[in-house]
Design an enzyme around this catalytic site. Structure first.
Site, mmCIF file in Angstrom:
data_model
loop_
_atom_site.group_PDB
_atom_site.id
_atom_site.type_symbol
_atom_site.label_atom_id
_atom_site.label_comp_id
_atom_site.label_asym_id
_atom_site.label_seq_id
_atom_site.Cartn_x
_atom_site.Cartn_y
_atom_site.Cartn_z
ATOM 1 N N GLU A 192 0.812 -1.224 0.000
ATOM 2 C CA GLU A 192 0.000 0.000 0.000
ATOM 3 C C GLU A 192 0.848 1.279 0.000
ATOM 4 O O GLU A 192 0.833 2.058 0.949
ATOM 5 C CB GLU A 192 -0.982 -0.033 1.163
ATOM 6 C CG GLU A 192 -1.929 -1.230 1.056
ATOM 7 C CD GLU A 192 -3.074 -1.227 2.049
ATOM 8 O OE1 GLU A 192 -3.023 -0.441 3.021
ATOM 9 O OE2 GLU A 192 -4.022 -2.006 1.847
ATOM 10 N N GLU A 290 -4.553 -8.977 -1.240
ATOM 11 C CA GLU A 290 -5.138 -8.695 0.079
ATOM 12 C C GLU A 290 -6.556 -8.175 -0.039
ATOM 13 O O GLU A 290 -6.853 -7.295 -0.839
ATOM 14 C CB GLU A 290 -4.312 -7.663 0.848
ATOM 15 C CG GLU A 290 -4.811 -7.466 2.287
ATOM 16 C CD GLU A 290 -4.084 -6.344 3.019
ATOM 17 O OE1 GLU A 290 -2.854 -6.253 2.883
ATOM 18 O OE2 GLU A 290 -4.752 -5.551 3.697
#
Length: 437
Positions: A192, A290
């Site tokens: 991220e 994810e």
């Protein structure tokens, strides 16, 4: 599968039955296995320290039961993919690294902390599967002293003077894990990279990630002899996937090091971004790495499972090659998480009572992972009723898998045609169905 005819029916009565069935049909779904798309890597979840800790808190018998739910190919989901964090993430018991402070030589590098819980957890899973466990390793942040904010958490950026040191950290990790008998299939550059989180995080602009791969990480992996390990960029939400991929892939020197892009499901269900990335860069790969239901446990919720089914169908229909869920096991609070970022997991463990709870997401994932095998190909399908969500595959043994999710509040009588083999089925409201041909 065809309409069955028994001896008690005359030809006339059999014809009338088929006419009535045709009158009932609301939609037709056709599958053509001669048209193949992407090859499937598999399915799995993340071996977080929190998951390992939760497993360690229950009896050996319950541990074995819980592990089989995921990794046993017969009684479980048949997982064969995994993800580990390169040192700490939010679902660790705290922030940590593998080296001493300001050790630029990395001579102090040690994964001793992972030997406590995470590595035994992975090894126990490896014993259960009948396939190779492919593991993706992802860092949530460089070591705190390599960053401009001098912290593991709350974003910050990698300092120029430490980029080469940090690049050498990845092969150090791979070597250490493989010495423990755990092969690493690939790495992502940063988890991220556009999120300043209150937990372990670090910011990379698209240009910064491109330059780090091109000038530091790619060369460091080759120098260490790990050119066969896959390097995945992005590892963040699909809404910005194409933009990130374009910046990296359009640089020939960065491109040559990168296997493909990883992505998550948070923020949006913009599946077109996944398909667009494939269409513009068909030689590169796509892997979902994810997704979870945020906001703590969601016991007795079928909406959670429906979210999984919807996202998996949408991503596979846009050239995704595998699906890695987030935490394997969380406790009844949705943790532990060292900054209280609590979530749901397909298998929850109520620690005090040693109760293992399978959430709706567990069953929805199983409609894919138990039947779509590694080496399968997604195949062509067409369906008239766009309210239904459909995807299809052909396995290495030539069995054909058709998965249909009906999110509506109505039952939908349907005619399925798979390579000319027909079946009349009722697709129940708010359901997911898997058909094997």
């Amino acid at each position: 599968m065809k309409h069955f005819r028994t001896a008690k029916y005359t030809d006339e009565r059999f014809s009338l039955v088929n006419e009535k069935i045709n009158d009932m049909i609301k939609t037709r779904i056709a599958v053509d296995s001669s048209v193949k798309y992407q090859k499937i890597l598999g399915f799995g979840g993340a071996f977080t320290e929190a998951s390992a800790y939760n497993l360690s808190r229950i009896s050996k018998e319950k541990q074995e039961e819980a592990l089989k739910l995921y990794f046993d190919p017969v009684v479980g989901l048949g997982y064969n993919l995994g993800r580990v964090s390169i040192h700490s993430c939010d679902f660790s018991l705290g922030s940590y690294s593998y080296v001493d402070d300001y050790d630029e030589s990395l001579d102090s590098f040690s994964i001793d902390r992972d030997k406590w819980l995470v590595i035994p957890f992975i090894k126990d899973a490896m014993k259960l599967i009948n396939d190779e466990l492919l593991i993706l390793a992802s860092p949530w942040t460089p070591v705190w002293w390599m960053k401009d904010n001098k912290s593991f958490i709350k974003g910050g950026m990698l300092l120029d003077e430490y980029k080469q040191v940090w690049a050498r950290y990845y092969p150090k990790f791979i070597s250490a894990y493989e010495q423990e008998g755990i092969p690493i299939w690939g790495i992502s550059v940063q988890n991220e990279p556009l999120a300043t989180q209150r937990w372990d995080s670090c910011i990379y602009t698209k240009e910064a990630e491109r330059d780090f791969v091109r000038d530091h990480l790619g060369p460091a992996m080759h120098e260490a002899g790990y050119q066969d390990k896959k390097i995945l960029i992005w590892d963040h939400n699909r809404d910005c996937l194409y933009q990130r991929a374009k910046t990296v892939y359009d640089d020939p020197q960065a491109n040559k090091y990168v296997w493909g892009a990883a992505f998550h499901w948070y923020v949006s269900e913009d599946f077109e971004q996944v398909g667009k990335t494939h269409q513009h860069y068909p030689d590169k790969h796509l892997l979902f790495t994810e997704g979870c239901q945020e906001g703590g446990p969601h016991f007795n919720s079928w909406e959670t499972g429906e979210r999984y089914g919807r996202n998996m169908i949408g991503d596979f229909n846009n050239y995704t090659e595998g699906y890695i869920d987030w935490n394997l096991f969380l406790d009844e609070t949705g943790g532990p998480n060292h900054v209280n970022n609590l979530c749901d997991a397909p298998v929850m463990i109520k620690i005090w009572h040693e109760e293992i709870v399978k959430q709706s997401s567990y069953y929805y994932i199983g409609h894919f992972s138990k039947f779509v095998k590694r080496g399968a190909y997604r195949i062509s399908h067409y369906h008239e009723d766009k309210k239904l969500m459909v995807t299809s595959f052909i396995n290495p043994d030539q069995s054909k898998i058709l998965i249909i999710q009906n999110p509506t509040e109505e039952d939908i009588p349907s005619l399925i045609d798979v390579d000319g083999e027909e079946a009349f089925v009722l697709i129940s409201k708010r359901s997911i169905s898997t058909f094997i041909f």
